[in-house]
Write a protein that holds these residues in place. Structure first.
Motif, short mmCIF file in Angstrom:
data_model
loop_
_atom_site.label_atom_id
_atom_site.label_comp_id
_atom_site.label_asym_id
_atom_site.label_seq_id
_atom_site.Cartn_x
_atom_site.Cartn_y
_atom_site.Cartn_z
N LEU A 1 0.73 -1.50 0.33
CA LEU A 1 -0.10 0.06 -0.15
C LEU A 1 1.29 1.12 -0.25
O LEU A 1 2.01 1.32 0.74
N SER A 2 0.81 1.92 -0.63
CA SER A 2 1.00 3.15 -0.40
C SER A 2 0.91 4.37 0.28
O SER A 2 -0.32 4.66 1.06
N PRO A 3 1.72 5.64 0.79
CA PRO A 3 1.43 6.22 1.51
C PRO A 3 -0.30 7.34 1.70
O PRO A 3 -0.88 7.99 1.79
N LEU A 4 -0.53 7.02 -0.05
CA LEU A 4 -1.56 8.28 -1.16
C LEU A 4 -2.77 7.66 -0.99
O LEU A 4 -3.88 8.02 0.27
N GLU A 5 -2.41 5.95 -0.46
CA GLU A 5 -3.43 5.22 -0.10
C GLU A 5 -4.51 5.16 1.42
O GLU A 5 -5.52 5.23 1.63
N TYR A 6 -3.11 5.19 1.83
CA TYR A 6 -3.30 5.13 3.33
C TYR A 6 -4.10 6.66 3.71
O TYR A 6 -5.23 7.10 4.78
N GLY B 1 -6.38 8.56 1.74
CA GLY B 1 -6.94 8.78 1.03
C GLY B 1 -8.28 8.08 1.70
O GLY B 1 -9.46 8.64 2.22
N ALA B 2 -7.49 6.80 3.00
CA ALA B 2 -8.47 6.15 4.20
C ALA B 2 -9.18 7.11 4.93
O ALA B 2 -9.87 7.44 5.33
N VAL B 3 -7.76 8.05 5.21
CA VAL B 3 -8.00 8.71 6.65
C VAL B 3 -8.93 9.85 5.68
O VAL B 3 -9.78 10.20 7.55
N LEU B 4 -8.79 10.63 5.11
CA LEU B 4 -9.87 11.36 4.98
C LEU B 4 -11.24 10.79 4.21
O LEU B 4 -11.45 11.49 4.22
N TRP B 5 -10.97 9.53 3.97
CA TRP B 5 -12.45 8.80 3.75
C TRP B 5 -13.01 8.65 5.52
O TRP B 5 -14.70 9.99 5.40
N ALA B 6 -11.87 8.60 6.16
CA ALA B 6 -12.94 8.29 7.41
C ALA B 6 -13.42 10.01 7.86
O ALA B 6 -14.84 10.03 8.35
N ILE B 7 -12.67 11.18 7.72
CA ILE B 7 -13.84 12.33 7.99
C ILE B 7 -14.82 12.45 7.76
O ILE B 7 -15.06 13.01 8.18
N SER B 8 -14.34 12.18 6.38
CA SER B 8 -16.11 12.50 5.12
C SER B 8 -17.25 11.85 5.95
O SER B 8 -18.16 12.29 6.05
N VAL B 9 -16.97 10.54 6.25
CA VAL B 9 -17.96 9.78 6.62
C VAL B 9 -18.61 10.41 7.82
O VAL B 9 -19.63 10.33 7.78
#
Length: 263
Positions: free
Chosen positions: A140-145, A147-155
């Protein structure tokens, strides 16, 4: 990126979404409520994610992460909408009632086409998922991590906004008033803002995969729809019809999304 794999996955997903929306249209025809399309538009994304989990050739942890994100977000929003819509199942939402009125005698035929367009939009917006799910890079790339953090904030943000609005509407004292508490005091549409931010997170996640930049189309389309088409314009027109001067004052005081999205 394996183009043959991605094309096959797109076809399977389109068939599944179109079949689901055909069934939903028939149900909406029977109950005369096109609002149910919103529920299954949200649920179609988890359907696509399950197809990718089962059939995509990508790195398994990456598939589990991106598809898990999609399933959780789609199931949450779809269920939230289902709870709201089912309470008034035999009372069509004003925006769909207005569309039905404008279409007149050919409303049901056009509505079927509209439902199928919604299915197609599911697949088009799922571009970040397809790109990520066929990526076979074994880490996994830092960009994927990111994206996952930003996703958690948005949800979390979207769920919070939905919960605050539901609580406001539930109080009989607020009948006819405009919700301006919590996140709604900073943005007229915090739910829409976090919905858009979620699609930005999918784009960021996809940037770690070959041709990931193509995924920019998803947040771009969502932003356009929210700002110019079916999101904010229709919601605010309905609020102006039902709340009048109170909503006009709210528009002048609170930004459309967040302060830098001033209207």
């Amino acid at each position: 990126m394996d183009s043959n794999s991605i094309y096959s996955l797109i076809v399977y997903s389109l068939i599944a979404c179109c079949a689901i929306m055909a069934c939903v249209w028939y149900w909406s025809y029977k109950i005369k409520n096109a609002g149910v399309v919103d529920i299954f538009w949200s649920y179609n994304f988890p359907v696509i994610a399950i197809i990718l989990l089962l059939l995509a050739p990508g790195f398994e942890p990456r598939k589990l992460l991106i598809c898990g994100m999609v399933i959780i977000a789609g199931a949450r929003l779809g269920t939230h909408l289902a709870v709201r819509i089912v309470k008034h199942l035999h009372e069509e939402e004003p925006r769909y009632a207005q569309i039905r009125k404008e279409w007149g005698a050919v409303a049901e035929k056009k509505m079927f086409g509209f439902f199928q367009m919604q299915a197609a939009s599911n697949v088009l917006l799922a571009i970040p998922f397809f790109i990520s799910a066929v990526n076979t890079a074994p880490q996994l790339s830092p960009l994927e991590y990111a994206g996952a953090v930003l996703w958690a904030i948005s949800v979390i943000g979207e769920a919070t906004a939905d919960r605050q609005l539901a609580a406001f509407k539930k109080d009989p004292k607020n009948k006819g008033k405009v919700c301006d508490t919590g996140l709604w005091g900073y943005s007229r549409h915090p739910n829409y803002f976090f919905e858009w931010l979620m699609w930005v997170s999918y784009f960021v996640f996809a940037l770690a995969s070959p041709y990931g930049y193509i995924a920019i189309i998803s947040p771009a389309i969502i932003l356009y729809l929210l700002l110019k088409v079916t999101g904010i314009p229709m919601t605010e027109q309905q609020s102006l019809r039902t709340k009048g001067e109170a909503f006009k004052k709210y528009q002048q005081r609170v930004s459309v999304f967040v302060p830098w999205f001033r209207k």
